[in-house]
Write a protein that holds these residues in place. Structure first.
Motif, mmCIF file in Angstrom:
data_model
loop_
_atom_site.group_PDB
_atom_site.id
_atom_site.type_symbol
_atom_site.label_atom_id
_atom_site.label_comp_id
_atom_site.label_asym_id
_atom_site.label_seq_id
_atom_site.Cartn_x
_atom_site.Cartn_y
_atom_site.Cartn_z
ATOM 1 N N ILE A 1 39.276 5.894 64.315
ATOM 2 C CA ILE A 1 38.021 5.719 63.581
ATOM 3 C C ILE A 1 37.387 7.066 63.250
ATOM 4 C CG2 ILE A 1 35.658 4.844 63.767
ATOM 5 C CD1 ILE A 1 36.788 2.464 65.322
ATOM 6 N N ARG A 2 37.396 8.006 64.194
ATOM 7 C CA ARG A 2 36.813 9.328 63.911
ATOM 8 C C ARG A 2 37.558 10.020 62.774
ATOM 9 N NH1 ARG A 2 34.670 12.666 69.178
ATOM 10 N NH2 ARG A 2 34.334 10.912 70.605
ATOM 11 N N ALA A 3 38.883 9.889 62.776
ATOM 12 C CA ALA A 3 39.680 10.561 61.746
ATOM 13 C C ALA A 3 39.476 9.935 60.368
ATOM 14 C CB ALA A 3 41.158 10.539 62.125
ATOM 15 N N THR A 4 39.332 8.600 60.315
ATOM 16 C CA THR A 4 39.362 7.905 59.024
ATOM 17 C C THR A 4 38.032 7.300 58.593
ATOM 18 O OG1 THR A 4 39.937 5.771 60.034
ATOM 19 C CG2 THR A 4 41.764 7.260 59.457
ATOM 20 N N ARG B 1 48.808 16.726 50.865
ATOM 21 C CA ARG B 1 47.551 17.459 50.952
ATOM 22 C C ARG B 1 46.718 16.909 52.108
ATOM 23 N NH1 ARG B 1 43.024 15.123 46.809
ATOM 24 N NH2 ARG B 1 43.589 12.909 46.949
ATOM 25 N N THR B 2 45.804 17.749 52.594
ATOM 26 C CA THR B 2 44.853 17.330 53.623
ATOM 27 C C THR B 2 43.623 16.767 52.932
ATOM 28 O OG1 THR B 2 45.644 19.005 55.176
ATOM 29 C CG2 THR B 2 43.444 18.091 55.568
ATOM 30 N N VAL B 3 43.272 15.538 53.256
ATOM 31 C CA VAL B 3 42.140 14.889 52.593
ATOM 32 C C VAL B 3 40.910 14.798 53.490
ATOM 33 C CG1 VAL B 3 43.552 13.592 50.960
ATOM 34 C CG2 VAL B 3 43.058 12.601 53.193
ATOM 35 N N ARG B 4 41.092 14.848 54.782
ATOM 36 C CA ARG B 4 40.025 14.890 55.767
ATOM 37 C C ARG B 4 40.560 15.645 56.981
ATOM 38 N NH1 ARG B 4 35.958 10.777 56.085
ATOM 39 N NH2 ARG B 4 36.182 10.777 58.371
ATOM 40 N N ASP B 5 39.676 16.052 57.865
ATOM 41 C CA ASP B 5 40.159 16.630 59.112
ATOM 42 C C ASP B 5 41.087 15.623 59.791
ATOM 43 O OD1 ASP B 5 38.621 18.860 58.706
ATOM 44 O OD2 ASP B 5 37.012 18.262 60.082
ATOM 45 N N PHE B 6 42.264 16.078 60.145
ATOM 46 C CA PHE B 6 43.265 15.267 60.852
ATOM 47 C C PHE B 6 43.857 14.151 59.997
ATOM 48 C CE2 PHE B 6 40.042 16.628 64.042
ATOM 49 C CZ PHE B 6 40.792 17.639 64.606
ATOM 50 N N PHE C 1 49.103 7.909 54.791
ATOM 51 C CA PHE C 1 48.205 8.863 55.437
ATOM 52 C C PHE C 1 48.604 9.052 56.903
ATOM 53 C CE2 PHE C 1 45.816 7.051 51.919
ATOM 54 C CZ PHE C 1 45.369 8.210 51.287
ATOM 55 N N LEU C 2 48.980 10.284 57.253
ATOM 56 C CA LEU C 2 49.385 10.634 58.606
ATOM 57 C C LEU C 2 48.202 11.249 59.339
ATOM 58 C CD1 LEU C 2 51.709 11.036 60.716
ATOM 59 C CD2 LEU C 2 52.023 13.320 59.716
ATOM 60 N N LEU C 3 47.911 10.744 60.537
ATOM 61 C CA LEU C 3 46.772 11.226 61.315
ATOM 62 C C LEU C 3 47.212 12.220 62.387
ATOM 63 C CD1 LEU C 3 44.728 7.936 61.892
ATOM 64 C CD2 LEU C 3 44.845 9.404 59.870
ATOM 65 N N GLY C 4 46.467 13.306 62.501
ATOM 66 C CA GLY C 4 46.652 14.249 63.605
ATOM 67 C C GLY C 4 48.029 14.835 63.736
#
Length: 431
Positions: free
Chosen positions: A211-214, A326-331, A344-347
């Motif tokens: 949730i924090r990442a997305t 590309r990076t779209v948000r932190d992590f 979308f790959l997290l962390g």
């Protein structure tokens, strides 16, 4: 490596490599906040300060450098040990905590959030340079380096402890091949560790990290949990609690059956890949999500991992398939497929609960790290009696931690009467 740093007119002259010592005051406040929710470890520390059961022991600890781990390191130092700490994951370090451990508590620490592969292993070698008598692992990387590159250290080592399922699997494989050179206690397998840390800790912190990442709403999504071990159970439970439709994938028929009986949909990953919105791997194995799955996923599918290593998602295949990245948000990294779909790959595929959040709550790590502390004490006293194998946490340690936790929460339980003890121990007292 930085060996001496001036900070607020104080000289830090212990070995260390951290991002920024000026973060120490902030880290100390957060360590103290976590300590408030770790009463079992506080109780153990109070005894350790009096008895010094680890005097003369050097501990090389390769763990997630978080506020909770800091409290473990402080407890071990209070017991008389020399503690050297490095990170067990390149993204799990809390930089302010690492700074505080060095500047406020005098514990040599080698950890920087986001450190590269070479730095990660350089830090492991830095703690091993202290010539440990006990190793303390979260993933068995220290044990692996000792057995492959630093074998000269083995005669000095009494034994070690291991925190994770993944690490225990690796260590048991070493023992089965006859190459494990010293005894290890599988802290992960203690009931007061895996039943609580893996289920409640991983369950809550993994959802927190996603949730924090997305900032995505989980309610109404199809949430795919790969692996229904204790960690998978915890994540499935919390995802369902948030309103997600949970799908479980498994290779073990007993666990798959349990997931069905717990009310979840169960299907092969190839089928789940076609319908899932969010995927989370928790298996301890490699390439659980791979090319054949990426090829059929929806546009916008989110990929996360909460298993120990970043191999559960086949990132090289994802990189090879993508026409752009590309990076779209932190992590959060966006991989665009040739047909325009975005995954979308997290962390970076690493532990999402530590990469994008703060890891397990202190209340649950209280029990896990109480096990670590008491098992270190046990290893000093009994390590010479143990074979070169992976050993269970002694049942009396497990029971002691459970009792202390219950007392700290204000609960009391019954005790067996003499008559009941006799009944349970006799075969003559039947119907």
């Amino acid at each position: 490596m930085t060996n001496s740093t001036n900070m607020q007119n104080n000289t830090v002259s212990i070995p260390h490599d951290v991002r920024d010592l000026s973060l120490a005051a902030q880290g100390k406040r957060r360590i103290e906040w976590a300590e408030m929710d770790m009463p079992v470890l506080r109780s153990i520390r109070s005894r350790f300060e009096r008895e010094k059961p680890l005097r003369g022991v050097t501990i090389a600890a390769c763990l997630h450098v978080t506020t909770e781990t800091a409290n473990l390191a402080i407890t071990l130092k209070a017991a008389g040990a020399e503690v050297y700490l490095c990170a067990s994951n390149p993204l799990s370090t809390q930089d302010d905590v690492a700074a505080a451990l060095v500047a406020e508590y005098g514990i040599p620490t080698f950890a920087i959030k986001g450190e590269d592969h070479s730095t990660y292993y350089r830090h492991i070698h830095s703690v091993l340079d202290a010539r440990p008598t006990i190793t303390m692992d979260d993933g068995a990387d220290t044990v692996g380096v000792i057995h492959s590159e630093r074998t000269e250290l083995i005669p000095n080592i009494i034994g070690g402890t291991e925190e994770t399922t993944t690490g225990v699997i690796r260590l048991r494989a070493m023992a089965a091949e006859g190459v494990l050179a010293y005894p290890i206690i599988a802290v992960n397998d203690a009931a007061t560790k895996h039943l609580f840390d893996n289920r409640y800790g991983t369950g809550q912190s993994t959802i927190d990290g996603i949730i924090r990442a997305t900032n995505r709403l989980l309610a109404g999504t199809r949430f795919v949990v790969a692996g229904y071990g204790w960690c998978g159970r915890g994540v499935a439970m919390r995802a369902r609690g948030a309103g997600a439709q949970v799908i479980v994938t498994e290779v073990d028929p007993v666990r798959a059956l349990e997931a069905v009986m717990d009310g979840y949909s169960v299907m092969p990953m190839l089928e789940a890949a076609k319908v899932g919105d969010i995927f989370c791997t928790l298996t301890g194995d490699t390439h659980v999500l791979r090319r054949e799955h990426f090829e059929v996923m929806k546009d916008g599918a989110i990929l996360a991992n909460s298993g120990h290593f970043n191999v559960e998602i086949d990132i090289p295949a994802l990189e090879e398939m993508a026409v752009s990245r590309r990076t779209v948000r932190d992590f959060v990294e966006e991989f665009t497929m040739p047909d325009g779909r975005r995954l979308f790959l997290l962390g970076e595929g690493r532990l999402i609960n530590l990469a994008a959040a703060e890891g397990h709550p202190a209340a649950v790590m209280d029990m896990s790290f109480a096990n670590q502390a008491l098992c270190a004490e046990y290893m000093v006293r009994h390590g010479h009696e143990l074979g070169k194998a992976v050993h269970a946490v002694p049942s009396d340690i497990d029971a002691q931690i459970a009792r202390l936790k219950l007392e700290s929460m204000g609960y009391q339980i019954d005790a067996l009467t003499p008559e009941q003890k006799e009944y349970l121990s006799s075969w003559k007292l039947g119907t």
